[in-house]
Design a protein around this motif. Structure first.
Motif, PDB file in Angstrom:
ATOM      1  N   ARG A  60       2.236   4.289   4.731  1.00 17.63           N
ATOM      2  CA  ARG A  60       1.400   3.118   5.082  1.00 17.63           C
ATOM      3  C   ARG A  60       2.217   1.856   5.298  1.00 17.63           C
ATOM      4  O   ARG A  60       1.727   0.895   5.874  1.00 17.63           O
ATOM      5  CB  ARG A  60       0.348   2.905   3.990  1.00 17.63           C
ATOM      6  CG  ARG A  60      -0.534   4.160   3.863  1.00 17.63           C
ATOM      7  CD  ARG A  60      -1.535   4.032   2.781  1.00 17.63           C
ATOM      8  NE  ARG A  60      -2.667   3.210   3.197  1.00 17.63           N
ATOM      9  CZ  ARG A  60      -3.738   3.005   2.460  1.00 17.63           C
ATOM     10  NH1 ARG A  60      -3.812   3.561   1.261  1.00 17.63           N
ATOM     11  NH2 ARG A  60      -4.712   2.260   2.889  1.00 17.63           N
ATOM     12  N   CYS A  61       3.459   1.866   4.781  1.00 19.53           N
ATOM     13  CA  CYS A  61       4.315   0.689   5.000  1.00 19.53           C
ATOM     14  C   CYS A  61       5.758   1.042   4.673  1.00 19.53           C
ATOM     15  O   CYS A  61       6.040   2.130   4.150  1.00 19.53           O
ATOM     16  CB  CYS A  61       3.859  -0.478   4.126  1.00 19.53           C
ATOM     17  SG  CYS A  61       4.160  -0.220   2.379  1.00 19.53           S
TER      18      CYS A  61
ATOM     19  N   ALA B 210       4.562   4.772   0.554  1.00 23.90           N
ATOM     20  CA  ALA B 210       5.447   3.869   1.292  1.00 23.90           C
ATOM     21  C   ALA B 210       6.795   4.551   1.516  1.00 23.90           C
ATOM     22  O   ALA B 210       7.164   5.472   0.777  1.00 23.90           O
ATOM     23  CB  ALA B 210       5.639   2.580   0.496  1.00 23.90           C
TER      24      ALA B 210
ATOM     25  N   THR C 277       4.537  10.363   7.144  1.00 17.88           N
ATOM     26  CA  THR C 277       3.371   9.497   7.301  1.00 17.88           C
ATOM     27  C   THR C 277       3.287   8.579   6.085  1.00 17.88           C
ATOM     28  O   THR C 277       3.081   9.049   4.958  1.00 17.88           O
ATOM     29  CB  THR C 277       2.090  10.348   7.410  1.00 17.88           C
ATOM     30  OG1 THR C 277       2.303  11.288   8.466  1.00 17.88           O
ATOM     31  CG2 THR C 277       0.879   9.497   7.713  1.00 17.88           C
TER      32      THR C 277
ATOM     33  N   GLU D  37       0.844  -1.204   0.000  1.00 12.79           N
ATOM     34  CA  GLU D  37       0.000   0.000   0.000  1.00 12.79           C
ATOM     35  C   GLU D  37       0.877   1.252   0.000  1.00 12.79           C
ATOM     36  O   GLU D  37       1.872   1.312   0.723  1.00 12.79           O
ATOM     37  CB  GLU D  37      -0.890   0.000   1.249  1.00 12.79           C
ATOM     38  CG  GLU D  37      -1.909  -1.127   1.238  1.00 12.79           C
ATOM     39  CD  GLU D  37      -2.877  -1.003   2.394  1.00 12.79           C
ATOM     40  OE1 GLU D  37      -4.076  -0.871   2.136  1.00 12.79           O
ATOM     41  OE2 GLU D  37      -2.396  -1.024   3.553  1.00 12.79           O
ATOM     42  N   TYR D  38       0.481   2.223  -0.796  1.00  7.44           N
ATOM     43  CA  TYR D  38       1.247   3.471  -0.905  1.00  7.44           C
ATOM     44  C   TYR D  38       0.440   4.610  -0.289  1.00  7.44           C
ATOM     45  O   TYR D  38      -0.780   4.514  -0.220  1.00  7.44           O
ATOM     46  CB  TYR D  38       1.560   3.749  -2.384  1.00  7.44           C
ATOM     47  CG  TYR D  38       2.511   2.708  -2.943  1.00  7.44           C
ATOM     48  CD1 TYR D  38       3.886   2.911  -2.907  1.00  7.44           C
ATOM     49  CD2 TYR D  38       2.026   1.502  -3.462  1.00  7.44           C
ATOM     50  CE1 TYR D  38       4.765   1.937  -3.400  1.00  7.44           C
ATOM     51  CE2 TYR D  38       2.894   0.531  -3.939  1.00  7.44           C
ATOM     52  CZ  TYR D  38       4.264   0.756  -3.911  1.00  7.44           C
ATOM     53  OH  TYR D  38       5.127  -0.206  -4.378  1.00  7.44           O
TER      54      TYR D  38
ATOM     55  N   ILE E 222       3.749  -1.077  11.833  1.00  5.36           N
ATOM     56  CA  ILE E 222       3.676  -0.822  10.389  1.00  5.36           C
ATOM     57  C   ILE E 222       4.155  -2.078   9.659  1.00  5.36           C
ATOM     58  O   ILE E 222       5.014  -2.806  10.157  1.00  5.36           O
ATOM     59  CB  ILE E 222       4.554   0.415  10.029  1.00  5.36           C
ATOM     60  CG1 ILE E 222       4.221   0.923   8.640  1.00  5.36           C
ATOM     61  CG2 ILE E 222       6.039   0.147  10.182  1.00  5.36           C
ATOM     62  CD1 ILE E 222       4.748   2.327   8.381  1.00  5.36           C
TER      63      ILE E 222
END
Ligand code: KG4
Ligand code: ZN
Length: 347
Positions: free
Chosen positions: A276-277, A131, A274, A128-129, A303
């Motif tokens: 997501r991964c 990233a 910030t 998920e981006y 994360i």
């Protein structure tokens, strides 16, 4: 299924791969040149490019054969054209252009460093981006913000040696041989990190890296402080004077300091961005301690951390073909005028 033929020749691996839909690896051929550079303790650019010339077409033929396809079945040809050794890159680029032209297939130029971050996709992981990308290899140590796989901003990088280069130099100091990363990893697994080595910090808030001070601290720790004799620096000791256990302890101490430096930079970037991964790639991701510590990062920061399988950490063409698929299916295509460049997005 969309089939991409990937070609990689940026340093000392001649590689070709066929990948379906960006993640299904149908073949992955890597001809290593380690034995050609061994006696020099590092990659000799002229030897590397000559070896690429000899190997490139047999390697492509093997990749096509192992994938059980015909050249005509390929939808596009992706090639790593930056960054890297210019003479090496040019061999892959020339081969890719020749194939694209004769077969009438689209050509896609790929940034090798960004392609390293495609490697976790090859295990079919859904990423998920935005990233945070961590590339740690023989030539690069970079932190990248990825809005998507191809929209990339470099937010930190090494100001001197790359992490893999530092592992290679540490192995030379400890007389473990070349390439050094896996040898340090093996020696460290039998040693204890009993020596306090520095985790060099760079000035300012950017999550940049520095490894040359660590390498010098290891050199002086192992060989003692040099003295001037007839105008030359002479070290009082040699790694030969150490026992196997002492070598293993130095390797473990070096590995811990190098991995801590990488992890500190990553944590700095995670605290200030910030995402997501985390998505990671490059030869040093084969390191067992780094992989363990990245799993700990995942827990600390709650994360997901995507790591490549060990086969896809070091240079390979499957990551080039996979990332080429992403670019191709997003409307990207290059002309036969492309050339190679020693610099890329993150260097
Ligand atoms: O990604 P890569 O094949 O080449 C570049 O794009 O530069 O990375 C090669 C580097 C070498 O410096 C090698 O010593 C290092 O990856 N490496 C390792 C390990 N396996 C390979 N470093 C630390 N631990 C390892 N297990
Ligand atoms: Zn690489």
């Amino acid at each position: 299924m969309t089939l991409i033929l990937g070609i990689e020749s940026s340093c000392d691996e001649t590689a070709a791969a066929v990948v379906g839909d960006g993640c299904l690896v149908r073949s992955n051929i890597v001809a290593s040149q380690d034995e050609l550079h061994l006696t020099y303790g590092g990659v000799v650019p002229e030897i590397a490019s000559r070896a690429h010339v000899e190997r490139i077409f047999p390697v492509v033929q093997e990749a096509i054969k192992n994938a059980d396809v015909q050249l005509d079945d390929i939808d596009a040809i992706a090639v790593g054209n930056r960054p890297g050794l210019i003479g090496s890159l040019l061999v892959g680029v020339a081969a890719a252009k020749a194939l694209a032209w004769t077969l009438g297939k689209p050509l896609i130029a790929v940034d090798h460093v960004i392609a390293h971050l495609w490697a976790p996709h090859l295990s079919n992981e859904s990423i998920e981006y935005p990233a945070l990308g961590l590339v740690v290899s023989g030539g690069h140590t970079s932190l990248l913000l990825l809005e998507d796989p191809a929209t990339v901003t470099c937010i930190g990088k090494t100001i001197d040696d790359a992490a893999g280069e530092a592992f290679d130099k540490a192995a030379t100091i400890l007389q473990l041989g070349w390439p050094g990363g896996q040898r340090i990893d093996n020696a460290a697994s039998k040693g204890s990190p009993i020596h306090a080595l520095p985790r060099p910090k760079t000035k300012g808030n950017r999550p940049d890296f520095s490894f040359s001070g660590l390498k010098t601290a290891l050199l002086y720790g192992v060989r003692g402080n040099p003295k001037k004799v007839d105008g030359k620096s002479v070290f009082p000791n040699n790694a030969n004077d150490l026992s196997g256990q002492e070598i293993n302890d130095w390797a473990a101490s070096f590995q811990l300091a190098a991995v801590d430096s990488i992890i500190n930079g990553l944590h700095n970037a995670l605290s200030n961005n910030t995402v997501r991964c985390v998505v990671a790639g490059g030869g040093v991701l084969a390191n067992s301690l780094l992989r363990t510590k990245l799993q700990a990062t995942a827990e600390t920061f709650q994360i997901k951390v995507h790591l490549p399988q060990s086969t896809y950490c070091v240079d390979n063409a499957a990551m080039i073909a996979g990332f080429g698929y992403y670019l191709f299916t997003n409307g990207h295509c290059d002309s036969l005028n492309i050339t190679a460049s020693p610099r890329g997005i993150a260097s």
